[in-house]
Design a protein around this motif. Structure first.
Motif, PDB file in Angstrom:
ATOM      1  N   GLN A   1      -8.398  -3.345  -6.714  1.00 38.57           N
ATOM      2  CA  GLN A   1      -8.866  -3.784  -5.396  1.00 38.57           C
ATOM      3  C   GLN A   1      -8.636  -5.274  -5.224  1.00 38.57           C
ATOM      4  OE1 GLN A   1     -13.167  -4.477  -4.197  1.00 38.57           O
ATOM      5  NE2 GLN A   1     -12.791  -2.512  -3.180  1.00 38.57           N
TER       6      GLN A   1
ATOM      7  N   GLU B   1      -5.734   1.722 -13.849  1.00 40.35           N
ATOM      8  CA  GLU B   1      -6.595   2.333 -12.858  1.00 40.35           C
ATOM      9  C   GLU B   1      -6.342   1.737 -11.473  1.00 40.35           C
ATOM     10  OE1 GLU B   1      -7.791   0.505 -15.383  1.00 40.35           O
ATOM     11  OE2 GLU B   1      -8.251   2.056 -16.876  1.00 40.35           O
ATOM     12  N   LYS B   2      -7.067   2.275 -10.506  1.00 41.61           N
ATOM     13  CA  LYS B   2      -6.971   1.761  -9.155  1.00 41.61           C
ATOM     14  C   LYS B   2      -7.496   0.326  -9.104  1.00 41.61           C
ATOM     15  CE  LYS B   2      -8.434   2.741  -4.390  1.00 41.61           C
ATOM     16  NZ  LYS B   2      -9.168   3.669  -3.508  1.00 41.61           N
TER      17      LYS B   2
ATOM     18  N   LEU C   1       2.306   1.547  -3.586  1.00 45.23           N
ATOM     19  CA  LEU C   1       1.358   1.856  -4.654  1.00 45.23           C
ATOM     20  C   LEU C   1       0.431   3.023  -4.320  1.00 45.23           C
ATOM     21  CD1 LEU C   1       0.388  -1.809  -5.657  1.00 45.23           C
ATOM     22  CD2 LEU C   1       2.028  -0.290  -6.755  1.00 45.23           C
ATOM     23  N   LYS C   2       0.423   3.411  -3.049  1.00 50.10           N
ATOM     24  CA  LYS C   2      -0.381   4.544  -2.582  1.00 50.10           C
ATOM     25  C   LYS C   2      -1.842   4.369  -2.963  1.00 50.10           C
ATOM     26  CE  LYS C   2       3.566   7.638  -2.505  1.00 50.10           C
ATOM     27  NZ  LYS C   2       4.161   8.909  -2.961  1.00 50.10           N
ATOM     28  N   ASP C   3      -2.401   5.283  -3.709  1.00 47.42           N
ATOM     29  CA  ASP C   3      -3.844   5.249  -3.984  1.00 47.42           C
ATOM     30  C   ASP C   3      -4.234   4.229  -5.045  1.00 47.42           C
ATOM     31  OD1 ASP C   3      -4.187   7.244  -2.154  1.00 47.42           O
ATOM     32  OD2 ASP C   3      -4.006   8.855  -3.636  1.00 47.42           O
ATOM     33  N   LYS C   4      -3.253   3.543  -5.636  1.00 50.57           N
ATOM     34  CA  LYS C   4      -3.575   2.607  -6.706  1.00 50.57           C
ATOM     35  C   LYS C   4      -4.092   1.272  -6.162  1.00 50.57           C
ATOM     36  CE  LYS C   4      -1.705   0.511 -10.887  1.00 50.57           C
ATOM     37  NZ  LYS C   4      -0.525   0.239 -11.724  1.00 50.57           N
ATOM     38  N   LEU C   5      -3.882   0.999  -4.875  1.00 49.17           N
ATOM     39  CA  LEU C   5      -4.255  -0.297  -4.306  1.00 49.17           C
ATOM     40  C   LEU C   5      -5.193  -0.127  -3.126  1.00 49.17           C
ATOM     41  CD1 LEU C   5      -3.912  -3.391  -4.016  1.00 49.17           C
ATOM     42  CD2 LEU C   5      -1.916  -2.918  -2.565  1.00 49.17           C
ATOM     43  N   ASP C   6      -6.263  -0.891  -3.167  1.00 42.75           N
ATOM     44  CA  ASP C   6      -7.203  -0.942  -2.050  1.00 42.75           C
ATOM     45  C   ASP C   6      -7.383  -2.412  -1.670  1.00 42.75           C
ATOM     46  OD1 ASP C   6      -9.068  -0.325  -0.143  1.00 42.75           O
ATOM     47  OD2 ASP C   6     -10.752  -0.319  -1.553  1.00 42.75           O
TER      48      ASP C   6
ATOM     49  N   ARG D   1       0.830  -1.210   0.000  1.00 37.21           N
ATOM     50  CA  ARG D   1       0.000   0.000   0.000  1.00 37.21           C
ATOM     51  C   ARG D   1       0.860   1.254   0.000  1.00 37.21           C
ATOM     52  NH1 ARG D   1      -4.789  -1.324   4.378  1.00 37.21           N
ATOM     53  NH2 ARG D   1      -6.434  -1.864   2.882  1.00 37.21           N
TER      54      ARG D   1
ATOM     55  N   ILE E   1      -3.001  -6.344 -10.169  1.00 33.24           N
ATOM     56  CA  ILE E   1      -3.127  -4.897  -9.945  1.00 33.24           C
ATOM     57  C   ILE E   1      -1.972  -4.111 -10.565  1.00 33.24           C
ATOM     58  CG2 ILE E   1      -3.443  -3.106  -8.206  1.00 33.24           C
ATOM     59  CD1 ILE E   1      -5.710  -5.224  -8.441  1.00 33.24           C
TER      60      ILE E   1
END
Length: 571
Positions: A486, A483-484, A443-448, A440, A478
């Motif tokens: 999940q 895009e992001k 990848l910061k905001d790219k991974l949820d 996380r 991912i």
């Protein structure tokens, strides 16, 4: 019809009947004869031996006879027909030829000699054909009586055809047919009753010993699981000694005595070297050896040791002879066929368990090697990238950097610790969370990542099985996605199974790669360690474990694991 004459002939044959059955009884006591007769398939050599034996049996029947009106009243057919019934047509013809030629050459009973000689050969052939018919029947004595009646009738027909004048032959046949049919039919029936009784007793004894072997194996099983080198293996000798009639029992490996129970000498002490040529022979050839009396001339206790008879059997672990089982009795020549059957059964059961122990040991080594290989798959780039991220956060977000250091430390500690093969599921999930926190940050905001985990779950699972699957989802699902993305991890109990699902909405995979994964195999770079993980889960949870993989290009991948409840018990 002269009833008095029939009774006289019956009594005359009856007096000789006892002598004939003494010969038959002695014959059944000869081990070599019993072994040959007990075989389901006979070699040519066996058949020749049987032909000679039953040919002599027929000759004995000729000599135990008396003369009546130029004919010999005899029980020759008992020997010849027995050979045919037991050995088939070849044995019947050859034994008939031996007994028939002898009958033709002797001077007694000259009137019927040629007819009886020729008839005896054909009687043997008929008995051999009957033997083929009754070969697989357990009760043979009624067929033996029928064979005797047919054979005697054939001989009397030969007399009518070959003796001149016919009136003389007819009078002779009328006088002797009935008593000879009765006495020879009864003789054959009784002989086969004796044979069947002997073999039934032998079968019962072998069955009892087989049952005893299984009982011994059941008690000895806990001491065999760790192989011949374990400290508990020697206890098997005590169990065998307690449950059998042997006077002593010894277990050895290739170099020394592991255990000895019962009567013995200092030479039989635990730890003493293997020095007898008998044991060396079994270790070299792998053959079972029976010694009826001690022939170890170089033994310091020769002539003083009470153990006279020895049965020595090899123990193997599948590929190599690793030791011996030695069974002793204090009486010379007292190792019976039943003892040998029991010993062979025990040696095979022990060898089977040693083979299983060896395979299980290899399996554990393979599993450990596979875990090490999985641990070695840690990409150094992952470490470098993680440290770079942590370094960049040290000034801007020092608390975040500290948490990542803890997560990275926990992650590597888990990967580098190969001492524990199986762990509680919550420990494996903590390892997943440590890995995810590092990804996380990178990848910061790219991974949820979402977790739906039943926190009450408490079962054992092979280590390093869930984290590689989550890593595959992130790395191959991912990472390539613009895009992001999940990833979702679900762990819960459903009825009698634990259900674990790892899904992502990444790029998916090609159908050919999907088919490989659905077989439980790895598809190169598309699935790091997937085959390893599935193989270890199947090995631990058994046939009730199942998995499923589904994927579509640009729509992500789902991996579902169904784990049987009850196998992985709580710590």
């Amino acid at each position: 019809m002269d009833l008095g004459l029939w009774i006289q002939i019956l009594l005359g044959l009856g007096n000789r009947f006892g002598n004939l059955f003494i010969f038959a009884f002695v014959l059944t006591k000869i081990k070599a004869f019993r072994r040959i007769v007990a075989k389901e398939k006979l070699s040519t050599e066996d058949k020749l031996i049987l032909s000679v034996v039953f040919g002599i049996f027929g000759i004995v029947g000729t000599y135990f006879s008396f003369e009546y009106n130029g004919a010999l009243i005899n029980t020759r057919i008992i020997g010849v027909a027995s050979g045919g019934l037991l050995g088939g047509p070849l044995v019947g013809v050859l034994s008939g030829l031996i007994a028939g030629v002898h009958r033709g050459l002797i001077n007694a009973g000259n009137v019927t000699s040629t007819a009886c000689a020729v008839s005896t050969i054909f009687e043997g052939l008929m008995a051999g054909c009957m033997g083929l018919y009754v070969r697989n029947k357990r009760v043979k004595w009624p067929y033996a009586m029928l064979t005797g009646a047919i054979a005697e009738s054939m001989r009397k027909i030969a007399l009518l055809l070959m003796i001149k004048p016919f009136s003389v032959a007819l009078d002779l046949v009328i006088d002797i047919l009935v008593p000879m049919v009765i006495i020879n039919s009864l003789g054959l029936g009784l002989f086969f009753m004796i044979l069947e009784a002997i073999f039934k007793d032998r079968e019962r004894a072998v069955a009892r010993q087989s049952d005893l072997s299984l009982k011994i194996a059941d008690r000895a099983l806990p001491y065999l699981k760790n192989g011949i080198d374990s400290d508990e293996f020697g206890k098997v000798a005590r169990i065998v000694y307690d449950m059998t009639d042997f006077d002593a029992v010894t277990l050895t490996d290739r170099e020394k005595i592991i255990s000895h129970e019962g009567i013995g000498t200092p030479r039989h002490a635990v730890g003493a070297p293997v020095v007898t040529f008998l044991t060396e022979r079994v270790l070299t050839t792998g053959e079972c050896v029976v010694m009826g009396r001690c022939e170890e001339k170089d033994c310091g206790f020769h002539g003083k040791c009470m153990l006279k008879s020895t049965l020595t059997l090899p123990l193997n672990d599948g590929n190599d002879i690793v030791g011996t089982l030695k069974l002793y009795k204090i009486t010379e020549g007292s190792i019976t066929e039943v003892d040998t059957a029991l010993g062979n059964g025990l040696a095979k059961l022990i060898s089977t368990e040693l083979r299983i122990a060896k395979l299980e040991g290899r399996s554990k080594l393979v599993t450990q090697a596979e875990v090490k290989a999985l641990q070695a798959q840690i990409n150094p780039h992952f470490l470098f990238n993680s440290l770079t991220v942590i370094g960049s956060l040290c000034r801007t977000e020092p608390l975040k950097a500290r948490d990542l250091i803890f997560s990275l430390s926990s992650f590597f500690r888990k990967n580098l610790n190969g001492n524990r093969q199986n762990v509680p599921v919550w420990e494996e999930l903590d390892h997943v969370r440590s890995y995810v926190e590092i990804e996380r940050a990178r990848l910061k905001d790219k991974l949820d990542v979402m977790y739906e985990v039943d926190e009450s779950l408490d079962f054992i699972i092979p280590s390093l099985t869930l984290q590689p699957l989550v890593e595959n989802a992130i790395k191959h699902g991912i990472y390539p996605k613009k895009e992001k993305g999940q990833v979702k991890l679900v762990a819960e109990k459903r009825e009698e199974s634990y259900f674990i699902s790892i899904s992502d909405n990444g790029v998916g995979m090609k159908s050919e790669n999907l088919k490989i994964l659905q077989k439980g195999e790895s598809s190169g770079t598309e699935s790091m360690g997937f085959g390893n993980v599935i193989k270890r889960l199947e090995g631990y949870f058994g046939p009730n474990f199942s998995f499923d993989v589904s994927s579509k290009m640009d729509n992500g991948t789902v991996i579902e694991l169904r784990i049987p409840a009850g196998k992985g018990v709580a710590l």
